[in-house]
Motif scaffolding. Sequence first.
Motif, short mmCIF file in Angstrom:
data_model
loop_
_atom_site.label_atom_id
_atom_site.label_comp_id
_atom_site.label_asym_id
_atom_site.label_seq_id
_atom_site.Cartn_x
_atom_site.Cartn_y
_atom_site.Cartn_z
N ALA A 201 0.83 -1.20 0.00
CA ALA A 201 0.00 0.00 0.00
C ALA A 201 0.87 1.25 0.00
CB ALA A 201 -0.93 -0.01 1.22
N GLU A 207 1.21 8.75 0.68
CA GLU A 207 0.44 9.74 1.42
C GLU A 207 -0.94 9.19 1.77
OE1 GLU A 207 1.26 12.18 2.96
OE2 GLU A 207 -0.51 13.44 3.30
N ALA A 208 -1.58 8.53 0.80
CA ALA A 208 -2.89 7.94 1.10
C ALA A 208 -2.75 6.89 2.20
CB ALA A 208 -3.50 7.33 -0.16
N SER A 209 -1.65 6.14 2.18
CA SER A 209 -1.45 5.12 3.21
C SER A 209 -1.32 5.76 4.59
CB SER A 209 -0.20 4.30 2.92
OG SER A 209 -0.31 3.65 1.69
N ARG A 210 -0.57 6.86 4.63
CA ARG A 210 -0.40 7.56 5.90
C ARG A 210 -1.75 8.05 6.42
NH1 ARG A 210 1.28 12.70 8.29
NH2 ARG A 210 0.50 13.85 6.49
N LEU A 211 -2.53 8.64 5.51
CA LEU A 211 -3.84 9.16 5.92
C LEU A 211 -4.81 8.03 6.25
CD1 LEU A 211 -4.31 12.19 3.51
CD2 LEU A 211 -3.61 12.19 5.90
N ALA A 212 -4.51 6.81 5.78
CA ALA A 212 -5.36 5.67 6.14
C ALA A 212 -4.88 5.03 7.44
CB ALA A 212 -5.36 4.64 5.01
N GLY A 213 -3.92 5.68 8.11
CA GLY A 213 -3.53 5.21 9.43
C GLY A 213 -2.34 4.28 9.46
N ILE A 214 -1.70 4.06 8.30
CA ILE A 214 -0.49 3.23 8.31
C ILE A 214 0.67 4.09 8.80
CG2 ILE A 214 1.16 1.99 6.85
CD1 ILE A 214 -1.20 1.23 5.06
N ARG A 215 1.45 3.54 9.73
CA ARG A 215 2.62 4.30 10.21
C ARG A 215 3.75 4.07 9.22
NH1 ARG A 215 0.38 2.27 15.20
NH2 ARG A 215 -0.24 4.00 16.52
N TYR B 311 -6.95 16.01 12.19
CA TYR B 311 -6.71 14.59 11.89
C TYR B 311 -5.28 14.18 12.21
CZ TYR B 311 -7.13 10.28 9.11
OH TYR B 311 -7.17 8.98 8.70
N ALA B 334 -2.76 7.88 12.36
CA ALA B 334 -2.98 6.60 13.04
C ALA B 334 -3.59 6.84 14.42
CB ALA B 334 -1.66 5.83 13.16
N ILE B 337 -7.30 7.89 14.09
CA ILE B 337 -8.20 6.77 13.81
C ILE B 337 -8.46 5.98 15.09
CG2 ILE B 337 -8.40 4.59 12.56
CD1 ILE B 337 -6.56 5.99 10.39
N GLU B 351 -4.53 11.36 -2.10
CA GLU B 351 -4.54 11.18 -0.65
C GLU B 351 -5.50 10.11 -0.18
OE1 GLU B 351 -5.53 15.18 0.52
OE2 GLU B 351 -3.41 15.68 0.68
N TRP B 421 -13.65 3.35 6.23
CA TRP B 421 -13.88 3.85 7.60
C TRP B 421 -15.03 3.12 8.27
CZ3 TRP B 421 -9.51 5.06 8.43
CH2 TRP B 421 -8.76 5.96 7.69
#
Lengths: 324, 512
Positions: A201, A207-215, B311, B334, B337, B351, B421
């Motif tokens: 991912a 960037e999308a991965s980061r915003l999806a909560g992946i560290r 966020y 993270a 969330i 994004e 989500w």
Amino acid sequence: MNIQSPTRPSLRSFWDATGMLLVFVLLFAGCALFVPNFSSWVNFKGLLLSVATVGLISCTMLFCLASGDFDLSVGSIVAMAGVLTAVVINRTGSVPLGIAAGVASGALVGLVNGFVIARLGINALITTLATMQIVRGLAYIISDGKAVGINVPSFYSLGINSFPANPSRFAVPIPIWIMLISFVIFGILLNKTIFGRNTLAVGGNAEASRLAGIRVAPLKIVIFTLQGAMAAFAGVILAARFTSGQPTTAQGLELQVISACVLGGVSLTGGTGTIIGVVVGVLIMGIVNNAMNLLQIEPFYQYLASGSILLAAVLVDRLRTRTA
Amino acid sequence: MPYLQFQSLSKSFPGVRALHDISFPVEESSVHALMGENGAGKSTLLKILSGVYRPDSGQLLLATQPQSFRSTNDAIAAGIAVIYQELQLVPEMSVAENLYLGHLPHSLGFLDKSTLRQNALQQLALLGEDIPPKTKLSSLPIGQRQMVEIAKALSRDAKVIAFDEPTSSLSSRETDKLFAVIRQLRSQGKVILYVSHRMDEIYSLCDAATVLRDGKHVITYPKPLPTSPPLHSPTSSLPPRDTLIQNMVGRSITDIFRYSPRPQGSVALEVRNLTGKGLSSPASFSVKKGEILGFFGLVGAGRTELLKLLYGAVRPRSGSIEIDSRPARISSPAAAIRSGIVLCPEDRKKEGIIPIRSVQENINLSGRRHFSPLHFFINPKRERTNAADQIRALSIKTPTPKQLIKNLSGGNQQKAILARWLSENNVKVILFDEPTRGIDVGAKSEIYSLIYRLAESGVAVIVVSSELPEVLGISDRICIMRQGSIAATLDRSQATSESVLSLALPATQEAA
């Protein structure tokens, strides 16, 4: 915006899945038919042994490329870890300590790579180009520029022994076993774990991965640390096979590893890659070199072959990712 | 005779019939709107016009001459220019070099800088722009870059100029400037095709319109008359708005918002004195469970920046955030969330989605950790069922869950991000940044009803939008942002276009 795929998805996915496999099968069949002495158990073992180092490092390079980065420092790490292991074994007489020191040194280099790339935001090409030279320098410094012979023979078994032990008909050298096990482990890691999925991912869109909560930063640091440790482990095994640590070994190995991965369908821009592809890529490179040896073509021409293979691999990657 | 004619154009891709027997004329000295929902075939038509695709059958005529473009260069040589949303310019080069890229003036192989500069100045002056030709393109605002792209088209003697959603990232002032230029081009006899989702623009700019739906031609206005081309009287040549929308969606949409009040609970999110990048003064506000709080402001008012601070995508400098009356420390997405705040970002492609991964992967990206007790091995069965459930629940249109998400339309991508989500089990606050940007009318109302459903289930919803009707249409309360701070908060009952807009405009006249 109107999004339609202008390509033939069925044909493309078929090519993605089997294209290089097909090349491999044809190459193998061709060699079996036309290259004398190719189809023998002894030759196959030699072939696999010759790609063991590249194969091992390809496992972690796959993760590195899939996450959208790459690592040029692996060849130097191989040399440094081999030399360090040799020096530590000679000084302490302890094989486990020597192996641990070698692997840990590689992991440390990987950690530094990962930290600089992920936390300080320096481009992976430049970072690992720098550490490639630094680490090669360290290898020369540790060994004083000379090959370091290892005088504890029990260490050699890691590189030279077979399982089941010779003279069994089915004896397979330990490095080949280690390579096969690594392919399985990293295949599982890529496909069956959150770590592997997150790696793909991040390579697909960081960037999308980061915003999806992946560290993202810790993930990259782990990938580079694994990469460093794996390259070092390969270096330790190589030292066991040579019965010495050699500071000049594995020059340009990083490019062989990257070519094998790309040949196996790992995208240089990140986001796609399979372990089967990497296995096929590694084997294609091994077969080509093996066949040239058997045909007694001068080693100089093997450089031509590796270069052409790399070019072909990049062209294949280009064809795969091109959007018409 | 019309200058540009499409004649029975058809184009298929495997599994998709993108265009089917499209015929319509486009007159000289007119701005012709090309309308339709996503997937209607507008982009394919533009790509045939610009020589990217070749039609399977049919042809296009320029001044009655049949054309057959083998490449984009052929189309350029025939006088066709397409200005895409993403501009085809080199950010690191100067304005002048961009204008003449591919045919830079030279003598004896050396770049002729003075001619380049003169030509560029002239060309830009035609559009009323006085950008110094040496300026690096990347230092220009997006509106001026677009002008450079138009000037480039004109420098190549383009007769037919097609615009693909040109205003999607322009401020209203830049939009006005663009419209003035387009009108000027029209008066010079150019043939202009204009693709846009914004009805207001079409009514203020266009004198003809063609509606496509599912790859087929629905109707072209004005209906062809036996006499000469129509005069520029937009109001009379186009039908009422509802008729056009009805043509696009194939059904009538009276009120796409369909708002109804719903019960609200206790405060879900309390933000106090939040400061950070993009905010000029500390921001404080709260949202209740079940409430939809709209944020409106002009471009650059700090709305997106506020969401990013909330966020954790950008670290706040100071301030406190409470969720369900408990302090939350949000230092990263993270962490957000895990505290129950999620974001559907503005720029889906950059994004939101992982384009080259499947719909299923994209849906499970975050929630999958709940499916695996050790947070290590994935749970393929739960991932499959979760994706299938979400696809069904949100009616995401995809042939299979394994389809790459980049092949979905914008609306369905947005739904997939929402599905991501909804796969989380603890969402308390959901942030939408421009939830319907680039999404067609039909899919918009679907997104709105999903937002209502979320609110009804007790989630606090924040919607940032630069479309005033949208903010007014769906919000229970509206925060108006101006120059980096929250200027006012209005209840739904107090909010009108006039009251909201006047609060959003800068207090003092900006220096020009």
